[in-house]
Structures are given as structure tokens and as C-alpha cells.
Design an enzyme around this catalytic site. Sequence first.
Site, PDB file in Angstrom:
ATOM      1  N   TYR A 115       0.829  -1.204   0.000  1.00 51.35           N
ATOM      2  CA  TYR A 115       0.000   0.000   0.000  1.00 51.35           C
ATOM      3  C   TYR A 115       0.865   1.255   0.000  1.00 51.35           C
ATOM      4  O   TYR A 115       0.665   2.169  -0.805  1.00 51.35           O
ATOM      5  CB  TYR A 115      -0.935  -0.003   1.208  1.00 51.35           C
ATOM      6  CG  TYR A 115      -1.893   1.158   1.226  1.00 51.35           C
ATOM      7  CD1 TYR A 115      -2.939   1.234   0.307  1.00 51.35           C
ATOM      8  CD2 TYR A 115      -1.757   2.187   2.156  1.00 51.35           C
ATOM      9  CE1 TYR A 115      -3.814   2.309   0.314  1.00 51.35           C
ATOM     10  CE2 TYR A 115      -2.638   3.261   2.176  1.00 51.35           C
ATOM     11  CZ  TYR A 115      -3.663   3.318   1.257  1.00 51.35           C
ATOM     12  OH  TYR A 115      -4.533   4.381   1.254  1.00 51.35           O
TER      13      TYR A 115
ATOM     14  N   LYS B 202       0.994   3.779  -3.290  1.00 54.32           N
ATOM     15  CA  LYS B 202       0.612   5.183  -3.197  1.00 54.32           C
ATOM     16  C   LYS B 202       1.782   6.094  -3.554  1.00 54.32           C
ATOM     17  O   LYS B 202       1.593   7.161  -4.153  1.00 54.32           O
ATOM     18  CB  LYS B 202       0.074   5.497  -1.796  1.00 54.32           C
ATOM     19  CG  LYS B 202      -1.298   4.893  -1.511  1.00 54.32           C
ATOM     20  CD  LYS B 202      -2.335   5.285  -2.550  1.00 54.32           C
ATOM     21  CE  LYS B 202      -3.747   4.886  -2.159  1.00 54.32           C
ATOM     22  NZ  LYS B 202      -4.748   5.200  -3.223  1.00 54.32           N
TER      23      LYS B 202
END
Length: 254
Positions: free
Chosen positions: A159, A163
Amino acid sequence: MNIRFDGQTVIVTGAAHGFGRAISLAFAERGANVWACDVNRDGLALTEQQAREQGTALNVRVVDVTDREQIQAFVQEASGGERVDVLVNNAGGVLGQVGRPLEEISEEDWHAIFGVNVDGAFYFAQAVAPLMKARHSGRIVNISSGAGLGVSLTGIQAYASAKAAQIGLTRQLAHELGPFGITVNNVAPGFVRSNPTTERQWESYGEAGQRKLVEGIALKKLGTPEDIASAVLFFASEYAGWITGQVLSVDGGK
């Protein structure tokens, strides 16, 4: 500022709850022709219902943002082959994963998070770019996370990495598409209780952890999905016409 989007076609991904729902409703309330998509059919129906309750309307479609063909078909329908004024790449998340040691992460889990957070944003930008270039105008707003600028509170390696990659994509596309009058910017939210995943995360901290998280915020309070939507509206508006390649942290101050 009186921000309006009358007559504009706006696409919002990940619109079944949380940020995507708030963003979709905010654009619809300001006159946009909103096309909202997600894989969560029931959540989309609730977003559509809330739009009706506020006296507006949405076009909702079930679309998998990791499927390039579905995306192309959706953009063709939404645009009528002519125009998309604003694209908001909000779809993302951790797909139910939790923080685990590095050596326990499977190839499938790693790629799944990249698929929804990075591939989807890339595929959608690919699909709308020709339309925006033809009109010499357009706004692309990507929704990343504070995890992309620092570390993930959940400890999910994919994650944080995805991002950060999305922020890199934002900066690169800003330079590629800028000559065509298209801006590309990024909103990086802090922790917001906005969906079932963040609710579980909040509960997992316990009372002491929740208090510590809030105390670490300059404004000493959590934000709302509407706070994130406001930042998106600004980037999509005429007031941000000379702003591109930027990342705006909306996190209450760190």
C-alpha cells in the site's frame, strides 16, 4: 470562491463509499454530469440514492479498474466519444489485507494492491487523455495517501509503495500532459474514518491508540470525507488552472 461544474463531465472511481461517494456527491451538487464507478454494486446504489436525496443525479456503473477493456468502454459511454472534463482516480485501498511481515507477503497480494491503486489510475488516464488533448483542457486528480509520502499506519508494504508510485505517476503525467492544457494533481489524505476498512483500523487501535493518533494531528481532530472532496473540487476548478504536478496533504497537520 463559487466553484461550479455546470455542463462538465466528471468521472469518479471508487465511488461506492467514503471519499469516492463524497466526491461524487460534491460534483453533482455543483452541476456536473457525474459518472461514478466501483466494483461494489450495493455501495454504488447507496451513493446514487444519496444523490437523489440531495436533489441531484448520478450515472453509476460497475467497473473493475484493473480491467483496461472495461475502463475504455466506460469512458466511451460517459464521454459520448467527445468530452471528459475531470477524472478523479479515487479507487484503491488495501483490499482487506492487514499488516504482515515482509516474508509472508505473496506475489498475488502484492500485485493486487498495485493493480487497484496504480494500474487503475494509469488505465483511466490513458482512456481520457485523447479526449482531453482534443479539447486542450482537462483535470486529472489522483487520490493517494499520507502512506505514499511516509509510511503506512497499517504496515502494509504494498500500500505504501503503490501510493508512492501513484504520486510519481502524477508528477510524470503533469509534465507529459501539461502542453495540452491538462493539469494532473494529487490529494494525499491523512487517516479518515470513511469506510469499513478504516473503521476496523480505528477500532484496532483501542482507546489509547485512538487518543495518540488524534494528539499527533495539529488540529487535534480527525477529518471527514467532505474535507477530501473539497480539496478535489479545488484542483478540478478554474482556480487551480496554473497548478499541476502537486501533492496536497489533507491531514489536519502533521
